[in-house]
Design a protein around this motif. Structure first.
Motif, short mmCIF file in Angstrom:
data_model
loop_
_atom_site.label_atom_id
_atom_site.label_comp_id
_atom_site.label_asym_id
_atom_site.label_seq_id
_atom_site.Cartn_x
_atom_site.Cartn_y
_atom_site.Cartn_z
N ALA A 243 -8.66 5.76 -9.99
CA ALA A 243 -8.05 6.60 -9.16
C ALA A 243 -8.89 7.01 -8.05
O ALA A 243 -8.50 7.09 -6.81
CB ALA A 243 -7.21 7.62 -9.91
N ARG A 244 -10.19 7.49 -8.53
CA ARG A 244 -11.23 7.92 -7.69
C ARG A 244 -11.37 6.88 -6.60
O ARG A 244 -11.55 7.14 -5.30
CB ARG A 244 -12.39 8.36 -8.30
N ASP A 245 -11.60 5.52 -7.22
CA ASP A 245 -11.78 4.47 -5.92
C ASP A 245 -10.94 4.12 -5.26
O ASP A 245 -11.14 3.96 -3.99
CB ASP A 245 -11.99 3.12 -6.93
N HIS A 246 -9.93 4.41 -5.42
CA HIS A 246 -8.48 4.25 -4.25
C HIS A 246 -8.60 5.52 -3.36
O HIS A 246 -8.15 5.16 -2.14
CB HIS A 246 -7.06 4.07 -5.06
N HIS A 247 -8.73 6.63 -4.01
CA HIS A 247 -8.83 7.78 -3.09
C HIS A 247 -9.94 7.77 -2.23
O HIS A 247 -10.09 8.11 -0.88
CB HIS A 247 -8.84 9.14 -3.76
N GLY B 12 -7.03 14.12 -4.12
CA GLY B 12 -7.26 13.10 -5.20
C GLY B 12 -8.58 12.97 -5.83
O GLY B 12 -8.56 12.84 -7.15
N ILE B 13 -9.35 12.90 -4.81
CA ILE B 13 -10.72 12.69 -5.42
C ILE B 13 -11.09 14.00 -6.36
O ILE B 13 -11.75 13.85 -7.37
CB ILE B 13 -11.86 12.58 -4.27
N ALA B 14 -10.95 15.16 -5.69
CA ALA B 14 -11.22 16.53 -6.23
C ALA B 14 -10.61 16.48 -7.64
O ALA B 14 -11.22 16.79 -8.78
CB ALA B 14 -10.76 17.40 -5.60
N GLU B 15 -9.32 15.93 -7.63
CA GLU B 15 -8.64 16.12 -8.92
C GLU B 15 -9.47 14.93 -10.34
O GLU B 15 -9.40 15.23 -11.21
CB GLU B 15 -7.04 15.45 -8.75
N THR B 16 -9.74 13.90 -9.67
CA THR B 16 -10.50 13.15 -10.71
C THR B 16 -11.79 13.57 -11.12
O THR B 16 -12.23 13.04 -11.99
CB THR B 16 -10.81 11.70 -10.07
N GLY C 210 -18.08 20.51 -7.61
CA GLY C 210 -17.78 19.22 -6.46
C GLY C 210 -16.29 19.26 -6.27
O GLY C 210 -16.07 18.83 -5.11
N ALA C 211 -15.59 19.48 -7.26
CA ALA C 211 -14.06 19.27 -7.16
C ALA C 211 -13.63 20.49 -6.18
O ALA C 211 -12.84 20.18 -5.30
CB ALA C 211 -13.26 19.25 -8.38
N GLN C 212 -14.27 21.65 -6.42
CA GLN C 212 -13.74 22.83 -5.62
C GLN C 212 -14.14 22.45 -4.13
O GLN C 212 -13.28 23.19 -3.21
CB GLN C 212 -14.33 24.10 -6.36
N GLN C 213 -15.31 21.95 -3.90
CA GLN C 213 -15.84 21.74 -2.51
C GLN C 213 -14.71 20.77 -1.84
O GLN C 213 -14.42 20.98 -0.64
CB GLN C 213 -17.18 21.27 -2.56
N LEU C 214 -14.33 19.67 -2.62
CA LEU C 214 -13.25 18.79 -2.06
C LEU C 214 -12.01 19.43 -1.70
O LEU C 214 -11.37 19.23 -0.86
CB LEU C 214 -13.27 17.41 -2.89
#
Length: 181
Positions: free
Chosen positions: A82-86, A108-112, A120-124
């Motif tokens: 999923a992260r790769d596709h995002h 999407g990257i943040a979610e993964t 890191g997710a919160q920054q995204l």
């Protein structure tokens, strides 16, 4: 049911016209319909077909397919894929200047990442929020409330889809209500 019928008709027309990008977009729409119905494995099959057709196609269609596929893979628990596709979608969006797909990819990257790297997710998510707010899209409300990807799977409130005829994001025309979680 109406969305399925619409995308099936679009696919038939695009096939008659031999319109590769249109075929890919319609297949991705069918995938999103299956994802909205909770049929993620079937959705993934349609995303894969769409991606194969669009591989050298229009950046906007590729962005949408990669982001949509990332969301479906996330739903299947395949976080790395999923992260790769995002990530691919984010790179394409930055190159094309597509702030909507860039925000969608960042979310999407943040979610993964959220399970292993919450900071890191919160920054995204903050970056995605800023883009959504600049565009005045309801997706910003979802990020503020912590409801990330689920918004992309709602058939009655399709934050991530665009009306093909106008190019406008349907979220701008969606009712001003939040869907049930």
């Amino acid at each position: 049911a109406a969305a399925f019928e619409h995308h099936e008709r679009a696919l038939a027309l695009y096939r008659q016209l031999s319109a590769r990008d249109g075929n890919a977009d319609a297949l991705n729409g069918i995938a999103l319909d299956h994802a909205a119905a909770g049929e993620l494995t079937t959705a993934l099959m349609f995303h894969e077909q769409a991606l194969e057709l669009a591989e050298n196609g229009h950046h906007g269609i590729l962005n949408d397919i990669h982001n949509s596929m990332g969301t479906t893979l996330f739903g299947l628990g395949r976080l790395g894929e999923a992260r790769d596709h995002h990530e691919i979608a984010r790179a394409l969006a930055v190159e094309a200047g597509d702030r909507f797909e860039q925000a969608r990819a960042l979310s999407g990257i943040a979610e993964t990442l959220a399970r292993d790297d919450l900071e890191g997710a919160q920054q995204l998510w903050a970056s995605a929020l800023s883009l959504y707010e600049d565009m005045k899209l309801p997706a910003a409300d979802y990020i503020r409330r912590g409801r990330r990807h689920r918004s992309f799977w709602r058939p009655d409130w399709c934050v991530g889809r665009r009306f093909e005829s106008t190019g406008r994001c349907c979220a701008a025309a969606a009712p001003a209500r939040a869907p049930a979680a």
